[in-house]
Motif scaffolding. Structure first.
Motif, PDB file in Angstrom:
ATOM      1  N   GLU A 135       0.608  -1.026  -0.037  1.00 19.98           N
ATOM      2  CA  GLU A 135      -0.158   0.108   0.056  1.00 19.98           C
ATOM      3  C   GLU A 135       0.885   1.167   0.071  1.00 19.98           C
ATOM      4  O   GLU A 135       0.622   2.147   0.807  1.00 19.98           O
ATOM      5  CB  GLU A 135      -0.991  -0.070   1.099  1.00 19.98           C
ATOM      6  CG  GLU A 135      -1.875  -1.169   1.194  1.00 19.98           C
ATOM      7  CD  GLU A 135      -2.913  -1.222   2.052  1.00 19.98           C
ATOM      8  OE1 GLU A 135      -3.277  -0.094   2.565  1.00 19.98           O
ATOM      9  OE2 GLU A 135      -3.227  -2.280   2.775  1.00 19.98           O
ATOM     10  N   PRO A 136       1.584   1.532  -1.115  1.00 18.63           N
ATOM     11  CA  PRO A 136       2.370   2.544  -1.130  1.00 18.63           C
ATOM     12  C   PRO A 136       1.700   4.058  -1.333  1.00 18.63           C
ATOM     13  O   PRO A 136       0.349   3.682  -1.624  1.00 18.63           O
ATOM     14  CB  PRO A 136       3.261   2.390  -2.344  1.00 18.63           C
ATOM     15  CG  PRO A 136       2.595   1.617  -3.097  1.00 18.63           C
ATOM     16  CD  PRO A 136       1.777   0.463  -2.334  1.00 18.63           C
ATOM     17  N   ARG A 137       2.384   4.980  -1.005  1.00 19.07           N
ATOM     18  CA  ARG A 137       1.663   6.315  -1.156  1.00 19.07           C
ATOM     19  C   ARG A 137       1.999   6.812  -2.681  1.00 19.07           C
ATOM     20  O   ARG A 137       1.481   7.686  -3.227  1.00 19.07           O
ATOM     21  CB  ARG A 137       2.135   7.328  -0.292  1.00 19.07           C
ATOM     22  CG  ARG A 137       2.156   6.880   1.097  1.00 19.07           C
ATOM     23  CD  ARG A 137       0.639   6.707   1.476  1.00 19.07           C
ATOM     24  NE  ARG A 137      -0.095   8.038   1.327  1.00 19.07           N
ATOM     25  CZ  ARG A 137      -0.074   9.062   2.297  1.00 19.07           C
ATOM     26  NH1 ARG A 137       0.733   8.670   3.329  1.00 19.07           N
ATOM     27  NH2 ARG A 137      -0.503  10.166   2.142  1.00 19.07           N
ATOM     28  N   LEU A 138       3.121   6.364  -3.149  1.00 22.55           N
ATOM     29  CA  LEU A 138       3.851   6.497  -4.514  1.00 22.55           C
ATOM     30  C   LEU A 138       4.068   5.498  -5.297  1.00 22.55           C
ATOM     31  O   LEU A 138       4.734   4.489  -4.787  1.00 22.55           O
ATOM     32  CB  LEU A 138       4.679   7.562  -4.478  1.00 22.55           C
ATOM     33  CG  LEU A 138       5.527   8.319  -5.618  1.00 22.55           C
ATOM     34  CD1 LEU A 138       5.740   9.472  -5.423  1.00 22.55           C
ATOM     35  CD2 LEU A 138       6.694   7.514  -5.999  1.00 22.55           C
ATOM     36  N   LEU A 139       3.910   5.185  -6.674  1.00 25.72           N
ATOM     37  CA  LEU A 139       4.355   4.561  -7.373  1.00 25.72           C
ATOM     38  C   LEU A 139       5.219   5.112  -8.563  1.00 25.72           C
ATOM     39  O   LEU A 139       4.627   6.120  -9.234  1.00 25.72           O
ATOM     40  CB  LEU A 139       3.087   3.743  -8.152  1.00 25.72           C
ATOM     41  CG  LEU A 139       3.109   2.456  -8.892  1.00 25.72           C
ATOM     42  CD1 LEU A 139       3.407   1.368  -7.373  1.00 25.72           C
ATOM     43  CD2 LEU A 139       1.682   1.945  -9.407  1.00 25.72           C
ATOM     44  N   LEU A 140       6.401   4.543  -8.719  1.00 25.24           N
ATOM     45  CA  LEU A 140       7.005   5.002  -9.709  1.00 25.24           C
ATOM     46  C   LEU A 140       7.367   4.082 -10.874  1.00 25.24           C
ATOM     47  O   LEU A 140       7.460   2.929 -10.639  1.00 25.24           O
ATOM     48  CB  LEU A 140       8.597   5.522  -9.277  1.00 25.24           C
ATOM     49  CG  LEU A 140       9.179   6.077 -10.270  1.00 25.24           C
ATOM     50  CD1 LEU A 140      10.426   7.090  -9.646  1.00 25.24           C
ATOM     51  CD2 LEU A 140      10.238   5.074 -11.294  1.00 25.24           C
ATOM     52  N   CYS A 141       6.770   4.509 -12.111  1.00 27.24           N
ATOM     53  CA  CYS A 141       6.897   3.594 -13.239  1.00 27.24           C
ATOM     54  C   CYS A 141       7.715   4.030 -14.257  1.00 27.24           C
ATOM     55  O   CYS A 141       7.510   5.136 -14.889  1.00 27.24           O
ATOM     56  CB  CYS A 141       5.526   3.254 -13.883  1.00 27.24           C
ATOM     57  SG  CYS A 141       3.933   2.989 -12.647  1.00 27.24           S
ATOM     58  N   ASP A 142       8.798   3.366 -14.669  1.00 25.60           N
ATOM     59  CA  ASP A 142       9.874   3.510 -15.471  1.00 25.60           C
ATOM     60  C   ASP A 142       9.300   2.869 -16.879  1.00 25.60           C
ATOM     61  O   ASP A 142       9.565   1.553 -17.137  1.00 25.60           O
ATOM     62  CB  ASP A 142      11.263   3.192 -14.958  1.00 25.60           C
ATOM     63  CG  ASP A 142      12.211   3.558 -15.863  1.00 25.60           C
ATOM     64  OD1 ASP A 142      12.006   4.418 -16.823  1.00 25.60           O
ATOM     65  OD2 ASP A 142      13.372   3.364 -15.619  1.00 25.60           O
ATOM     66  N   GLU A 143       9.010   3.481 -17.935  1.00 25.00           N
ATOM     67  CA  GLU A 143       8.585   3.126 -18.985  1.00 25.00           C
ATOM     68  C   GLU A 143       7.800   1.866 -19.043  1.00 25.00           C
ATOM     69  O   GLU A 143       8.038   0.709 -19.648  1.00 25.00           O
ATOM     70  CB  GLU A 143       9.840   2.612 -19.906  1.00 25.00           C
ATOM     71  CG  GLU A 143      10.925   3.736 -20.124  1.00 25.00           C
ATOM     72  CD  GLU A 143      10.571   4.669 -21.456  1.00 25.00           C
ATOM     73  OE1 GLU A 143       9.389   4.261 -21.966  1.00 25.00           O
ATOM     74  OE2 GLU A 143      11.347   5.537 -21.649  1.00 25.00           O
ATOM     75  N   PRO A 144       6.592   1.896 -18.367  1.00 19.27           N
ATOM     76  CA  PRO A 144       5.637   0.716 -18.184  1.00 19.27           C
ATOM     77  C   PRO A 144       5.186   0.065 -19.363  1.00 19.27           C
ATOM     78  O   PRO A 144       4.670  -1.088 -19.175  1.00 19.27           O
ATOM     79  CB  PRO A 144       4.511   1.494 -17.129  1.00 19.27           C
ATOM     80  CG  PRO A 144       4.653   2.918 -17.476  1.00 19.27           C
ATOM     81  CD  PRO A 144       5.786   3.278 -17.668  1.00 19.27           C
ATOM     82  N   VAL A 145       4.730   0.752 -20.256  1.00 23.28           N
ATOM     83  CA  VAL A 145       4.160  -0.034 -21.345  1.00 23.28           C
ATOM     84  C   VAL A 145       5.349  -0.055 -22.745  1.00 23.28           C
ATOM     85  O   VAL A 145       4.851  -0.482 -23.802  1.00 23.28           O
ATOM     86  CB  VAL A 145       3.193   0.888 -22.002  1.00 23.28           C
ATOM     87  CG1 VAL A 145       2.208   0.784 -20.741  1.00 23.28           C
ATOM     88  CG2 VAL A 145       3.220   2.215 -22.423  1.00 23.28           C
TER      89      VAL A 145
END
Ligand SMILES: Nc1ncnc2c1ncn2[C@@H]1O[C@H](COP(=O)(O)OP(=O)(O)OP(=O)(O)O)[C@@H](O)[C@H]1O
Ligand SMILES: Nc1ncnc2c1ncn2[C@@H]1O[C@H](COP(=O)(O)OP(=O)(O)OP(=O)(O)O)[C@@H](O)[C@H]1O
Ligand code: SF4
Ligand code: SF4
Ligand SMILES: [Mg+2]
Ligand SMILES: [Mg+2]
Lengths: 334, 336
Positions: B181-191
């Protein structure tokens, strides 16, 4: 339109199989397209749809075995390339038909200077002496707008940036004034600002030479910017073909429509994306009937059993392989 | 935005952040001959429940920045704070507690999952690392919930990664990132490793999650259209620096930095009726090496508007507080 130029390259019902110990994979399964002089035809499809295998078949670059061309023809101004002996096919390659690959670094010879590689085309195929050939090579580098061509001719491929290397490969492909150039994802490895330069260069060179350009890509944006006509592939088959404006404004196949609805677009801020469900099938288990039916929002029971024919929808030659092509085509994209 | 959100410290803040990688020569006796200035003076903030997009071309330092923001890599200089705390000053349980609040989704769904673990084990792995997060007895139920949240069938929990498609594997990675249950999600080139027809599924999932869970997101991509689609604010990166930040509308409608405008001009639009004319201004050349960035303004070697001042005077670091900061001596006024 009955007096349109005769096709330069006409591929009909091409089928390519890979026979391996783990079974037979049908990578291309009934691909048809035709390319005219001075025209850019895009072959649009997702990863694994058979675009590169189809191009390699036409170029005569497939290893047999494991690859087997089981059906079809590929006529270059009437001559069936698929019926040629490997030696004759090799003679056509480079001279009448050439290819630009995605990865220039692996396609070029790392231990030969760029100038020497280009010059070799002229010494081997045109019988020029070394000096004259090198002069032609430099002129060619100039033509693909490589700055300081005379100096850079002495450099090796790894000394060029990605974009400049792609220009070298384009120069290589155009060296002997081929009638048809096949570009397989020519900008996929490049940054968008460099991609824009390379696509512009290809358009300019095509206008100068009137070559036929077959542009292989998965990128709807690149197709829209460059292609006159488009052939869409899905699971090794042709599912739709039309001129570019018709295809984008009124696609006649649910797959094409689904692709257009699912890409984020800079010109439509805030418009929701409508994804296609599921994912493309591996060639080892292509669904029966219409290959797209498990993912198709329009599918009806017969789609799972009957393979749709690839038929003509409009006098301008818009074609689609869907049982309900007419209805799908009727609705403009919103 | 509520007053408490305004006054609370930002969820994530970077100040004057740099990361230089030494360049060495010699095989046995390595000599340091220079540095790749992958991240070179970055300031940014991410507020609660906000989505910040970071866009830039290959090699501009996006992934290096991501590791710094997640406190997976130490900055050469500058600071990162998560919820007001400096992760590099913490250790043990305090650091673990802080790390729980920020999680990362990696680009490549083919290599980022352990092929010998089942879907259930992958998604539940964070509970083994943070045993206090969910009581042991509830973990099975929680894993099922997480799989459902990302649109996977909980009965597939015993399958292995190779039995899932690329899009489904990316969903697994997202479920794992959500486990604590993070407060922040970091997505590096998710797609960018996914098929075109599958990308929209994952983008819509991220969009739903951030709304429903009130998650803050940092979305890193080379694709302006992807970033524009999902993000409230956008930061444009060039050679280790942020050259412009603003709201999505500011960046898209009135880009002020010449590089931002060039990115828009180069991005192909999927509509043949809107083809750019072949004499439209395009950037020339490629990206310079981050080991030897140009003097003055880093963009000057490719900038169509460069003047003598750009050669010598560095553009100022971006600071928070202004409405639409731009690192350019001569920012553009309105779109032409
Ligand atoms: N030598 C081979 N042996 C077995 N299968 C092969 C071989 N080469 C290609 N294939 C298979 O044929 C199918 C079509 O591959 P192809 O490379 O033509 O796809 P593509 O449309 O070019 O995809 P991409 O966009 O990823 O380049 C794929 O499923 C691939 O795995
Ligand atoms: N561990 C390292 N050692 C040396 N140089 C590095 C290291 N990691 C990254 N770099 C360099 O730092 C620069 C930035 O790399 P980074 O991976 O952050 O870029 P990026 O923006 O994520 O690029 P991409 O879009 O290709 O993923 C590049 O020039 C890269 O070669
Ligand atoms: S034939 Fe049926 S399944 Fe195939 S695209 Fe048309 S409607 Fe869809
Ligand atoms: S500072 Fe000068 S070179 Fe840099 S972006 Fe602005 S105008 Fe261009
Ligand atoms: Mg391919
Ligand atoms: Mg990266």
């Amino acid at each position: 339109m009955s007096q349109a130029a005769p096709p330069l390259l006409e591929v009909e019902d091409l089928c390519v199989e890979f026979r391996t110990t783990r079974g037979t994979i049908r990578a291309v399964n009934g691909l048809s397209y035709s390319l005219r002089e001075g025209e850019t035809l895009a072959l649009l499809g997702e990863s694994g749809s058979g675009k590169s295998v189809a191009a390699q078949a036409v170029m005569g670059l497939l290893d047999t075995p494991p690859a087997h061309i089981t059906r079809g023809t590929a006529r270059l101004r009437g001559d069936d390339l698929l019926a040629l002996s490997p030696e004759r096919h090799r003679a056509v390659r480079g001279t009448r038909l050439s290819m630009i690959f995605q990865d220039a670094l692996t396609a070029l010879n790392p231990v030969l200077s760029v100038g020497d590689q280009l010059a070799e085309m002229y010494t081997v195929h045109r019988g020029l002496g070394r000096k004259a050939a090198l002069a032609r090579a430099v002129a060619l580098m100039d033509r693909v707008r490589i700055p300081a061509a005379a100096r850079r001719a002495h450099d090796y491929p790894h000394q060029f940036s990605g974009g400049m290397r792609q220009r070298v490969m384009i120069a290589m492909a155009l060296a002997l004034d081929p009638e048809v150039v096949i570009a397989d994802e020519p900008t996929t490895a490049l940054d968008v600002t460099v991609q824009a330069q390379i696509m512009r260069l290809l358009r300019q060179l095509q206008a100068e030479t009137r070559m036929g350009l077959l542009l292989i890509t998965h990128d709807l944006g690149v197709v829209a910017e460059t292609a006159d006509r488009v052939t869409v592939m899905y699971a090794g088959r042709t599912v739709e073909s039309a001129n570019a404006e018709d295809l984008y404004a009124r696609p006649g196949h649910p797959y094409t429509r689904g692709l257009l609805d699912s890409v984020p677009r800079l010109d439509r801020l805030g418009k929701p994306l409508v994804p296609i469900t599921g994912s493309p099938p591996p060639p080892s288990s292509v669904p029966t009937g219409c290959a797209f039916h498990p993912r198709c929002p329009r599918a009806e029971p017969r789609c799972g059993t009957d393979e749709p024919s690839f038929r003509t929808l409009t006098p301008t030659g818009h074609r689609s392989a869907c049982h309900f092509a007419e209805e799908v085509h009727h609705v403009p994209v919103g | 935005m509520s007053p408490s959100a305004e006054t609370a410290p930002p969820l994530l803040r970077a100040t004057a952040l740099t990361r230089h990688f030494p360049v060495t020569e010699g095989v046995l006796l390595k000599r340091r001959t220079g540095a790749v200035r992958a991240v070179d003076g970055i300031d940014l903030t991410v507020r609660r429940a906000e989505t910040l997009g970071i866009v830039g071309e290959s090699g501009c330092g996006k992934s290096t920045l991501a590791s710094l923001l997640m406190a997976l890599d130490r900055p050469t200089s500058g600071t990162v704070t998560i919820d007001g705390q400096n992760p590099f000053a913490l250790s043990g349980p305090e650091l673990r507690a802080l790390r729980r609040r920020v999680q990362m989704v990696l680009q490549d769904p083919y290599t980022s999952l352990d092929p010998r673990m089942t879907a259930g084990q992958i998604v539940g792995e964070p509970f083994a690392i943070h045993p206090g997060a969910v009581p042991r007895a509830d973990r099975g139920r929680r894993v099922a919930e997480l799989l459902e949240t990302v649109g996977l069938d909980p009965t597939h929990r015993d399958r292995y990664p190779h039995q899932f498609s690329g899009g489904q594997r990316q969903r697994l990675g997202i479920a794992r990132a959500l486990a604590l249950e993070p407060r922040l999600l970091l997505c590096d080139e998710p797609v960018s490793a996914l098929d075109v027809s599958v990308q929209a599924q994952v983008l819509n999932l991220l969009d739903d999650l951030r709304r429903e869970l009130r998650l803050a997101c940092v979305l890193i991509s080379h694709d302006l259209a992807v970033v524009q689609h999902l993000c409230d604010r956008i930061a444009v990166m060039y050679l280790g620096k942020i050259v412009e930040t603003g709201t999505r509308e500011q960046i898209c409608a009135t880009p002020r930095h010449p590089y931002t405008r060039a990115l828009f001009a180069a991005a192909p639009v999927p509509d043949p009726r809107r083809r750019a004319p072949d004499d439209a201004l395009l950037l020339e050349g490629d990206l310079p090496s981050p080991a030897a960035p140009p003097s003055g303004c880093r963009f000057r070697t490719r900038c169509p508007y460069a003047r003598p001042q750009c050669l010598t005077e560095p553009t100022l670091r971006l600071r928070d507080g202004t409405d639409h900061p731009t690192a350019c001596h001569f920012p553009l006024e309105s779109t032409g």
